[in-house]
Design a protein around this motif. Structure first.
Motif, short mmCIF file in Angstrom:
data_model
loop_
_atom_site.label_atom_id
_atom_site.label_comp_id
_atom_site.label_asym_id
_atom_site.label_seq_id
_atom_site.Cartn_x
_atom_site.Cartn_y
_atom_site.Cartn_z
N LEU A 1 -3.35 -11.89 -19.41
CA LEU A 1 -2.85 -11.58 -20.56
C LEU A 1 -4.63 -10.78 -21.32
O LEU A 1 -4.30 -9.75 -21.52
N GLY A 2 -5.44 -11.96 -21.32
CA GLY A 2 -6.26 -10.99 -22.00
C GLY A 2 -6.99 -9.90 -20.69
O GLY A 2 -7.45 -8.96 -22.11
N LYS A 3 -6.76 -10.14 -20.00
CA LYS A 3 -6.90 -9.18 -18.89
C LYS A 3 -6.81 -8.29 -18.96
O LYS A 3 -7.05 -7.03 -19.07
N ARG A 4 -5.39 -7.53 -19.49
CA ARG A 4 -4.71 -6.80 -19.15
C ARG A 4 -4.50 -5.63 -20.47
O ARG A 4 -4.49 -5.02 -20.66
N ARG A 5 -4.95 -6.60 -21.73
CA ARG A 5 -5.13 -6.12 -23.00
C ARG A 5 -6.48 -5.16 -22.84
O ARG A 5 -6.69 -3.80 -23.31
N GLN A 6 -7.36 -5.35 -22.12
CA GLN A 6 -8.36 -5.05 -21.79
C GLN A 6 -8.32 -4.10 -21.37
O GLN A 6 -9.35 -3.01 -21.82
N GLY B 1 -10.20 -17.50 -15.50
CA GLY B 1 -9.65 -16.94 -14.80
C GLY B 1 -9.45 -16.54 -13.53
O GLY B 1 -8.31 -15.92 -12.34
N LYS B 2 -10.87 -16.93 -13.01
CA LYS B 2 -11.02 -17.03 -11.27
C LYS B 2 -10.82 -18.67 -10.76
O LYS B 2 -10.42 -18.61 -9.48
N THR C 1 0.00 -22.18 -17.38
CA THR C 1 -0.36 -21.47 -19.09
C THR C 1 -1.22 -20.83 -19.03
O THR C 1 -2.18 -19.77 -19.56
N ILE C 2 -2.81 -21.39 -18.94
CA ILE C 2 -3.62 -21.21 -18.68
C ILE C 2 -4.14 -19.98 -18.83
O ILE C 2 -5.29 -18.87 -17.95
N LEU C 3 -3.82 -19.69 -16.60
CA LEU C 3 -3.69 -18.23 -15.95
C LEU C 3 -3.34 -17.65 -16.43
O LEU C 3 -3.42 -16.25 -16.07
N ALA C 4 -1.97 -17.63 -16.61
CA ALA C 4 -0.73 -16.35 -17.59
C ALA C 4 -2.03 -16.29 -18.67
O ALA C 4 -2.22 -14.81 -18.54
N ALA C 5 -2.51 -16.88 -19.64
CA ALA C 5 -3.18 -16.49 -21.32
C ALA C 5 -4.34 -15.70 -20.31
O ALA C 5 -5.02 -14.89 -20.66
N CYS C 6 -4.71 -15.99 -19.53
CA CYS C 6 -6.48 -15.05 -19.38
C CYS C 6 -5.74 -14.08 -19.02
O CYS C 6 -6.35 -12.53 -18.69
#
Length: 230
Positions: free
Chosen positions: A94-99, A67-68, A87-92
């Motif tokens: 979203l994962g961070k925001r979910r946490q 994600g970095k 797309t890859i960075l957007a997925a990362c």
């Protein structure tokens, strides 16, 4: 000479990421497989999974490190264009925001009063009858609400089979139903009684607990459970 590697489309269906997620759930997939679903394709001779495995290896298999990365760094990999990198960075992200999010608090609908307070804002201004299904877990927490009928309540308008199907698909162990009387009359009709009895029998057969059938008006309610009729 090393044989040409198979693309994902040529894999066994059990090993294809989309089909694997569909049949076994997302937890069965590796990080590379999940990311491969997002980017969709790799390059000739290199599948999307192979491509993501290569990128993850360079990130020490750490999604936080992935994600970095910058868009430009991701685009240095053959087969990753700007759209895939984004797309890859957007997925990362979203994962961070979910946490950072707290789990959604599901309302407790374990009593007729709670059902009324929850559904009254939905029904108070309706000029026709609507029939709603409330699906709950074993702790009376709402899983899902479904409007099943608009404009009249009969066993024809409200299909008991649909109620049971919705309950099974949602893994609900408890359900309640409610509908409104725009006239303000709280007394259940003959059709209300027939529908409640049919639903009660279906729930017993399916071993699902029918908590209540609540009739809602603007300011009051009638509960089959509180009246000892369920």
């Amino acid at each position: 000479m090393e044989s040409e590697r198979l693309t994902i489309a040529h894999w066994s269906e059990d090993d294809q990421p989309r089909e694997k997620l569909r049949d076994k759930g997302p937890q069965a997939l590796s990080d590379a497989e999940l990311l491969a679903i997002l980017i969709g394709s790799g390059t000739p001779g290199v599948s999307a999974v192979d491509l993501m495995q290569q990128i993850l290896r360079d990130c020490h298999n750490n999604l936080n490190t992935l994600g970095k990365m910058t868009i430009r760094e991701l685009m240095d990999y053959k087969g990753v264009g700007e759209a895939k990198a984004i797309t890859i960075l957007a997925a990362c992200e979203l994962g961070k925001r979910r946490q950072m999010e707290r789990p959604e608090e599901r309302p407790d609908l374990g009593t007729a009063t709670r059902i009324y307070n929850y559904m009254h804002p939905v029904m108070q201004d309706l000029d026709v009858e609507e029939f709603w299904l409330l699906l709950m877990n074993q702790n009376y927490r709402l899983i899902k609400q479904v409007r099943l009928s608009h404009g009249g309540i009969t066993e024809v308008a409200v299909d008991i089979r649909i109620i049971m199907r919705e309950a099974v698909l949602a893994n609900a162990t408890i359900l309640a139903v409610c509908h409104n009387h725009p006239s303000g009359n709280l007394n259940p009709s003959v059709q209300d009684n027939q529908l409640t009895a049919t639903l009660q029998n279906a729930c017993k057969l399916m071993r699902i607990h029918l908590l209540d059938h609540v009739i809602i008006t603007d300011g009051a309610y009638f509960s089959y459970h509180e009246e000892g009729r369920i």
